[in-house]
Design a protein around this motif. Structure first.
Motif, PDB file in Angstrom:
ATOM      1  N   THR A   1       0.838  -1.153  -0.058  1.00  0.00           N
ATOM      2  CA  THR A   1      -0.030   0.099   0.057  1.00  0.00           C
ATOM      3  C   THR A   1       0.921   0.982  -0.058  1.00  0.00           C
ATOM      4  N   PRO A   2       0.703   1.959  -0.859  1.00  0.00           N
ATOM      5  CA  PRO A   2       1.703   3.288  -1.131  1.00  0.00           C
ATOM      6  C   PRO A   2       1.299   4.407  -0.159  1.00  0.00           C
ATOM      7  N   SER A   3       2.226   5.045   0.320  1.00  0.00           N
ATOM      8  CA  SER A   3       1.935   6.020   1.355  1.00  0.00           C
ATOM      9  C   SER A   3       1.747   7.267   0.012  1.00  0.00           C
ATOM     10  N   VAL A   4       0.591   7.981   0.349  1.00  0.00           N
ATOM     11  CA  VAL A   4       0.121   8.960  -0.713  1.00  0.00           C
ATOM     12  C   VAL A   4       0.491  10.490  -0.377  1.00  0.00           C
ATOM     13  N   GLY A   5       1.181  10.832  -1.373  1.00  0.00           N
ATOM     14  CA  GLY A   5       2.043  12.176  -1.400  1.00  0.00           C
ATOM     15  C   GLY A   5       1.713  12.663  -2.753  1.00  0.00           C
ATOM     16  N   PHE A   6       2.769  13.578  -3.155  1.00  0.00           N
ATOM     17  CA  PHE A   6       2.877  13.999  -4.339  1.00  0.00           C
ATOM     18  C   PHE A   6       3.286  13.169  -5.250  1.00  0.00           C
ATOM     19  N   THR A   7       4.089  12.065  -4.932  1.00  0.00           N
ATOM     20  CA  THR A   7       4.583  10.870  -5.439  1.00  0.00           C
ATOM     21  C   THR A   7       4.036   9.655  -4.515  1.00  0.00           C
ATOM     22  N   LEU A   8       4.068   8.493  -4.940  1.00  0.00           N
ATOM     23  CA  LEU A   8       3.486   7.347  -4.097  1.00  0.00           C
ATOM     24  C   LEU A   8       4.884   6.762  -4.120  1.00  0.00           C
ATOM     25  N   ASN A   9       5.132   6.587  -2.545  1.00  0.00           N
ATOM     26  CA  ASN A   9       6.208   6.088  -1.924  1.00  0.00           C
ATOM     27  C   ASN A   9       5.848   4.794  -1.396  1.00  0.00           C
ATOM     28  N   PRO A  10       6.779   3.558  -1.280  1.00  0.00           N
ATOM     29  CA  PRO A  10       6.412   2.545  -0.419  1.00  0.00           C
ATOM     30  C   PRO A  10       6.193   2.927   1.019  1.00  0.00           C
ATOM     31  N   SER A  11       5.469   2.435   1.791  1.00  0.00           N
ATOM     32  CA  SER A  11       5.285   2.749   2.991  1.00  0.00           C
ATOM     33  C   SER A  11       6.489   2.311   3.786  1.00  0.00           C
ATOM     34  N   PRO A  12       6.628   2.912   4.809  1.00  0.00           N
ATOM     35  CA  PRO A  12       7.972   2.774   5.728  1.00  0.00           C
ATOM     36  C   PRO A  12       8.088   1.350   5.811  1.00  0.00           C
ATOM     37  N   HIS A  13       9.303   0.718   5.413  1.00  0.00           N
ATOM     38  CA  HIS A  13       9.853  -0.607   5.825  1.00  0.00           C
ATOM     39  C   HIS A  13      10.959  -0.734   5.697  1.00  0.00           C
ATOM     40  N   GLN A  14      11.418  -1.972   6.265  1.00  0.00           N
ATOM     41  CA  GLN A  14      12.907  -2.320   6.389  1.00  0.00           C
ATOM     42  C   GLN A  14      13.412  -3.719   5.421  1.00  0.00           C
ATOM     43  N   LEU A  15      14.432  -3.741   4.721  1.00  0.00           N
ATOM     44  CA  LEU A  15      14.796  -5.022   3.950  1.00  0.00           C
ATOM     45  C   LEU A  15      16.171  -5.688   4.732  1.00  0.00           C
TER      46      LEU A  15
END
Ligand code: HEM
Length: 458
Positions: A438-452
């Protein structure tokens, strides 16, 4: 009239709702919404967006300079400008991006120089979970720095981290609900904290760019341009020496064009790359195929742009990442440059127009499975890469992304180099299913905060 009008006051509405159910499906491919008192024409679906941006490119090719966009650039630069000044700045930037670096070092070489620095940061985490945002943003900011200023910066240099972090924050603030309120009702400005913060960022960035430009001016050698800024200064000087004191090559256009290249060129590329890594961790069987292809075709050699044609699966995965991630879902708003008749409707000169790129990238008459991550969208039955006209992640027509060529090169080289070196997976205790797309909605669509976790093969 099939064009419908209604109040559009639910600002944080799901973007998927907008394209799928609530708006375009219900109201067709062209409809009007109201952003407060402002009437905006929305275009949806591949055929309609292409007709407007490509077939009627001149009609729909101006930028809608909303109050917040005006605060950014006061009508100068490239991204939020129009008319002859925009045309000249865009042409000049394109020529420089194409030549850069400036006939001496090409963009590819600059990206290859940056890759080891990014790999080093990933390696330092020794396979433990971390947030990829900052190193990725710093790496892509350095590509723009190299092209604009002719140099890269250390990831620990506070001048550089300040610039990159501010640019990143400004993009997010621009998409905030309160800034949308300000765009609708500019008189609210003094009460909007995000605007105060944004204006401070803009002023600080302008100061830093001006300072860097001053340093470059002092050491300018017209025979040895180091980057975009040098090239601009030489042009300015030449015009002034020939008595042309009234050209578009003035300090505001320089500072704001530089700011635009950073603003438009870092968050976009960095966010896309981060979506790519997240999708690899989420779909390990696809990551397996990318890594098998890279290992078979390139082995342990450094991936180069010329390898792309022999890596069709990897190329398809990068395109599919851009299609699904759809990071600029509504493009950047346009306006009509004159009175227009479009699909039987009359649209007045100066009407704000949103080409819904999302509705093109997820148009179900163009894509077999629009909402799933499916690299086959870009492959034929023999596994060869196929270009798709409905791939409009960079928009199209007169305002098409100016950095498309550079961004494609960056995405390919960074992605293949990272996948060649690391296996990406969710943090311990998190399953692939748990990774949230689920994207974090703003001016651009970012991945929601996560770690890899990035586990090195060595
Ligand atoms: C404009 C996408 C990378 C510079 C745009 C637009 C989109 C876009 C959708 C708006 C087009 C429109 O108004 O119809 C992307 C994506 C990128 C990316 C998805 C990376 C994955 C870059 C890079 C640069 C850049 C690396 C700089 C070198 C610009 C500029 C504009 C623009 C200056 C404004 C063009 C104008 O108004 O004439 N981009 N972009 N972009 N982009 Fe990009």
């Amino acid at each position: 009239q099939a064009v419908c009008e209604f109040c559009f006051l639910r600002i944080h509405i799901s973007l998927r709702d907008i394209t799928e159910s609530m708006l375009s499906k219900k109201y067709g491919s062209i409809f009007t919404v109201h952003f407060g008192p402002k009437k905006v024409v929305v275009l949806a679906g591949y055929k309609t967006v292409k007709q407007a941006l490509v077939t009627q490119a001149e009609d729909f090719g101006d930028r809608d300079i909303t109050p917040v966009f005006y605060d950014f650039n006061q009508g100068h630069g490239i991204l939020f400008a129009n008319g002859d000044s925009w045309k000249e700045m865009r042409r000049f930037a394109l020529t420089n991006l194409r030549d850069f670096g400036m006939g001496k070092k090409g963009s590819e070489e600059r990206i290859l120089e940056e890759i080891p620095y990014l790999i080093e940061v990933f390696e330092k985490h020794e396979g433990k979970a971390f947030d990829t945002t900052q190193p990725v943003i710093y790496a892509v900011s350095n590509i723009i720095s190299a092209i604009v200023y002719g140099r890269r910066f250390e990831y620990t240099d506070p001048l550089f981290t300040g610039m990159a972090d501010r640019a990143n924050e400004s993009i997010h603030l621009t998409g905030s609900a309160s800034i949308q309120m300000y765009n609708m009702f500019p008189w609210l400005g003094p009460w909007i904290n995000d605007l105060t913060r944004l204006k401070k960022n803009i002023a600080d960035s302008k100061m830093v760019v001006t300072e860097l430009v001053r340093g470059l001016k002092e050491t300018l050698n017209p025979q040895m341009c180091r980057g975009f800024v040098d090239s601009f200064l030489v042009r300015k000087q030449t015009l002034e020496e020939s008595g042309n004191l009234d050209s578009f090559y003035h300090d505001d256009n320089l500072v704001f064009s530089v700011a635009n290249l950073f603003g438009a060129g870092t968050d976009t590329t960095g966010t896309t790359l981060r979506w790519g890594l997240l999708l690899m961790a989420k779909y390990p069987h696809i990551q397996d195929q990318v890594q098998e292809e890279i290992s078979r075709v390139i082995g342990s050699r450094q991936p180069l742009v010329e390898n792309r044609k022999n890596l069709p699966y990897t190329d398809a995965v990068i395109h599919e990442t851009q299609r699904l991630a759809n990071i600029v879902p509504m493009a950047v708003p346009h306006t009509t440059s004159r009175d227009v008749t479009f699909q039987g409707y009359f649209i007045k000169k100066g009407t704000s127009v949103i080409p819904l790129l999302m509705s093109v990238l997820q148009d179900d008459s163009e894509w077999e499975s629009p909402h799933t991550f499916n690299p086959s969208h870009f492959l034929d039955e023999q596994g060869r890469f196929v270009k798709r006209d409905a791939f409009m992640a960079f928009s199209a027509g007169r305002r098409v992304c100016l950095g498309e060529g550079l961004a494609r090169m960056e995405l390919f080289l960074f992605f293949t180099s990272l996948l060649q070196r690391f296996r990406f997976s969710p943090p311990p205790g998190v399953t692939e299913d748990d990774l949230d797309l689920t994207p974090s909605v703003g001016f651009t669509l970012n991945p929601s905060p996560h770690q890899l976790c990035a586990v090195s093969w060595d």
